[in-house]
Design an enzyme around this catalytic site. Sequence first.
Site, PDB file in Angstrom:
ATOM      1  N   THR A   1      -9.102  -1.818  -2.888  1.00  0.00           N
ATOM      2  CA  THR A   1      -9.927  -2.466  -1.873  1.00  0.00           C
ATOM      3  C   THR A   1     -10.067  -1.584  -0.571  1.00  0.00           C
ATOM      4  OG1 THR A   1      -8.487  -4.638  -2.227  1.00  0.00           O
ATOM      5  CG2 THR A   1      -9.805  -4.530  -0.204  1.00  0.00           C
ATOM      6  N   THR A   2      -9.060  -0.904   0.005  1.00  0.00           N
ATOM      7  CA  THR A   2      -9.166   0.023   1.118  1.00  0.00           C
ATOM      8  C   THR A   2     -10.160   1.202   0.680  1.00  0.00           C
ATOM      9  OG1 THR A   2      -6.779  -0.373   1.499  1.00  0.00           O
ATOM     10  CG2 THR A   2      -7.999   1.738   2.490  1.00  0.00           C
TER      11      THR A   2
ATOM     12  N   TYR B   1      -3.236  -6.539 -10.336  1.00  0.00           N
ATOM     13  CA  TYR B   1      -3.580  -6.457  -8.907  1.00  0.00           C
ATOM     14  C   TYR B   1      -4.006  -7.761  -8.448  1.00  0.00           C
ATOM     15  CZ  TYR B   1      -5.714  -4.834  -4.527  1.00  0.00           C
ATOM     16  OH  TYR B   1      -6.074  -4.522  -3.071  1.00  0.00           O
TER      17      TYR B   1
ATOM     18  N   LYS C   1       0.978  -5.423  -8.158  1.00  0.00           N
ATOM     19  CA  LYS C   1       0.581  -5.018  -6.723  1.00  0.00           C
ATOM     20  C   LYS C   1       0.168  -6.443  -6.302  1.00  0.00           C
ATOM     21  CE  LYS C   1      -3.171  -2.928  -4.068  1.00  0.00           C
ATOM     22  NZ  LYS C   1      -2.914  -3.964  -3.061  1.00  0.00           N
TER      23      LYS C   1
ATOM     24  N   GLY D   1       1.629  -5.990  -0.980  1.00  0.00           N
ATOM     25  CA  GLY D   1       0.505  -5.373  -0.488  1.00  0.00           C
ATOM     26  C   GLY D   1       0.001  -6.114   1.014  1.00  0.00           C
TER      27      GLY D   1
ATOM     28  N   ASP E   1       0.854  -5.139   4.458  1.00  0.00           N
ATOM     29  CA  ASP E   1       1.924  -4.276   5.283  1.00  0.00           C
ATOM     30  C   ASP E   1       2.546  -4.996   6.473  1.00  0.00           C
ATOM     31  OD1 ASP E   1      -0.113  -3.018   3.543  1.00  0.00           O
ATOM     32  OD2 ASP E   1      -0.883  -1.724   4.818  1.00  0.00           O
ATOM     33  N   GLU E   2       1.598  -5.903   6.985  1.00  0.00           N
ATOM     34  CA  GLU E   2       2.370  -6.391   8.249  1.00  0.00           C
ATOM     35  C   GLU E   2       3.508  -7.367   7.958  1.00  0.00           C
ATOM     36  OE1 GLU E   2      -0.755  -6.462   6.845  1.00  0.00           O
ATOM     37  OE2 GLU E   2      -1.996  -8.074   7.772  1.00  0.00           O
TER      38      GLU E   2
ATOM     39  N   SER F   1      -2.944   0.071   3.098  1.00  0.00           N
ATOM     40  CA  SER F   1      -3.870   0.774   3.723  1.00  0.00           C
ATOM     41  C   SER F   1      -3.190   1.550   5.061  1.00  0.00           C
ATOM     42  CB  SER F   1      -5.202   0.102   4.280  1.00  0.00           C
ATOM     43  OG  SER F   1      -4.687  -0.911   5.212  1.00  0.00           O
TER      44      SER F   1
HETATM   45  C1  LIG Z   1      -7.140  -6.988   2.309  1.00  0.00           C
HETATM   46  C2  LIG Z   1      -6.659  -5.708   2.251  1.00  0.00           C
HETATM   47  O1  LIG Z   1      -7.120  -4.705   2.288  1.00  0.00           O
HETATM   48  N1  LIG Z   1      -5.199  -5.674   1.809  1.00  0.00           N
HETATM   49  C3  LIG Z   1      -4.415  -4.128   1.912  1.00  0.00           C
HETATM   50  C4  LIG Z   1      -3.915  -4.156   0.612  1.00  0.00           C
HETATM   51  O2  LIG Z   1      -3.812  -4.693  -0.212  1.00  0.00           O
HETATM   52  C5  LIG Z   1      -3.413  -4.148   3.215  1.00  0.00           C
HETATM   53  O3  LIG Z   1      -3.060  -2.798   3.147  1.00  0.00           O
HETATM   54  C6  LIG Z   1      -4.179  -4.439   4.611  1.00  0.00           C
HETATM   55  O4  LIG Z   1      -5.248  -3.713   4.632  1.00  0.00           O
HETATM   56  C7  LIG Z   1      -3.073  -4.332   5.511  1.00  0.00           C
HETATM   57  O5  LIG Z   1      -1.901  -5.286   5.237  1.00  0.00           O
HETATM   58  C8  LIG Z   1      -3.662  -4.735   6.966  1.00  0.00           C
HETATM   59  O6  LIG Z   1      -4.293  -5.981   7.084  1.00  0.00           O
HETATM   60  C1  LIG Z   2      -4.838  -1.923   0.368  1.00  0.00           C
HETATM   61  C2  LIG Z   2      -4.772  -2.012  -0.996  1.00  0.00           C
HETATM   62  O1  LIG Z   2      -3.751  -2.045  -1.811  1.00  0.00           O
HETATM   63  C3  LIG Z   2      -5.909  -1.606  -1.653  1.00  0.00           C
HETATM   64  O2  LIG Z   2      -6.742  -0.646  -1.211  1.00  0.00           O
HETATM   65  O3  LIG Z   2      -6.166  -2.010  -2.767  1.00  0.00           O
END
Ligand SMILES: CC(=O)N[C@H](C=O)[C@@H](O)[C@H](O)[C@H](O)CO
Ligand SMILES: CC(=O)C(=O)O
Length: 307
Positions: A52-53, A144, A174, A199, A201-202, A218
């Site tokens: 995603t990131t 995922y 994940k 996944g 992070d917060e 991320s």
């Molecule tokens: C939707 C999305 O991008 N989720 C990320 C991982 O999967 C997270 O790492 C988020 O970027 C992070 O938790 C901040 O909201």
């Molecule tokens: C944030 C995360 O896990 C992804 O980039 O898929």
Amino acid sequence: MASHLPRRVTGLVAATFTPLTEEGELNLSVIEPYINYLGKEQDVRNIFVNGTTGEGMSFSVEERKSLAAEWCLRAKGKMDYVIVHVGCLSLKDSMELAQHAGKVGADGIAVVSPSFFKPKTADALRLYLQKVASAAPTLPFYYYHIPTLTGVNLLASDVCKGIKKLIPSFSGVKFTGTDLMDFGLCVKYSQAEHLLLYGIDEQLLTSLVLGANGAVGSLYNYLGRHYNKLLVAFAEGDLDSARACQFNVQVFLAFASQYGFDVALNKQLMSDLSGLNLGPPRLPVIPCPSATVATIAEKCRQIFLQN
Ligand SMILES: CC(=O)N[C@H](C=O)[C@@H](O)[C@H](O)[C@H](O)CO
Ligand SMILES: CC(=O)C(=O)O
């Protein structure tokens, strides 16, 4: 086939951004310094690429192959574990990427559910995942789960039921979801056989209590050191310190959310904080004004350099 068990990924896994030039083409030359930055400055030894990131779904199969090859090449000897995300809308594309990931030396692959025509049942999704996995049968395979982006609201704990029989290489989930009951059931049913990587992070701390084995996200790109403190505090049973770490991230994200925190802002923030030039996001994602990025980077430094 290797006779030893596959190595297990633990701790923090940075979901990497995809470096682009100002014109929006791949900028592979940034990948080596990026990996050095993660190792040296953030103490992060695992990466998750083209997810995603990394805007993986926005790149062509050829581009994704170039990225996977470069990340794996540059990670050699520096990173412990590289997971390549190979999910696509087309089963054939995913199979091609899975096979390619094996050839270039990935340690594992991950797959999201297709999200245009969506699987209606856990059975359908498992069959799809099985096909992708069969293209790289010896590579550790991760499902995922990210329902807010795929719109596929099947419970991960249902998807995992009996999955090891269908996919011998199945190694974990994940889990990017807020349903902690579903997450708990994934942990319970895995019986420590496969890994649960959280996944969001917060709220990582909550998932650790329930038995998460690691974290993919991320924020570990630029807050790796901070999160390593959280992991250590949790492991030592020092919940006050672990909570303080988690609350700082929550304060930071609440602030950033006022400006519409998205992959563009996040990527530009990483460039600002790391000094790497990651470039713009790819359309349809639109860059964020640089003054906004600077404001959020400043807030980030304020919160995390003091704590
Ligand atoms: C939707 C999305 O991008 N989720 C990320 C991982 O999967 C997270 O790492 C988020 O970027 C992070 O938790 C901040 O909201
Ligand atoms: C944030 C995360 O896990 C992804 O980039 O898929």
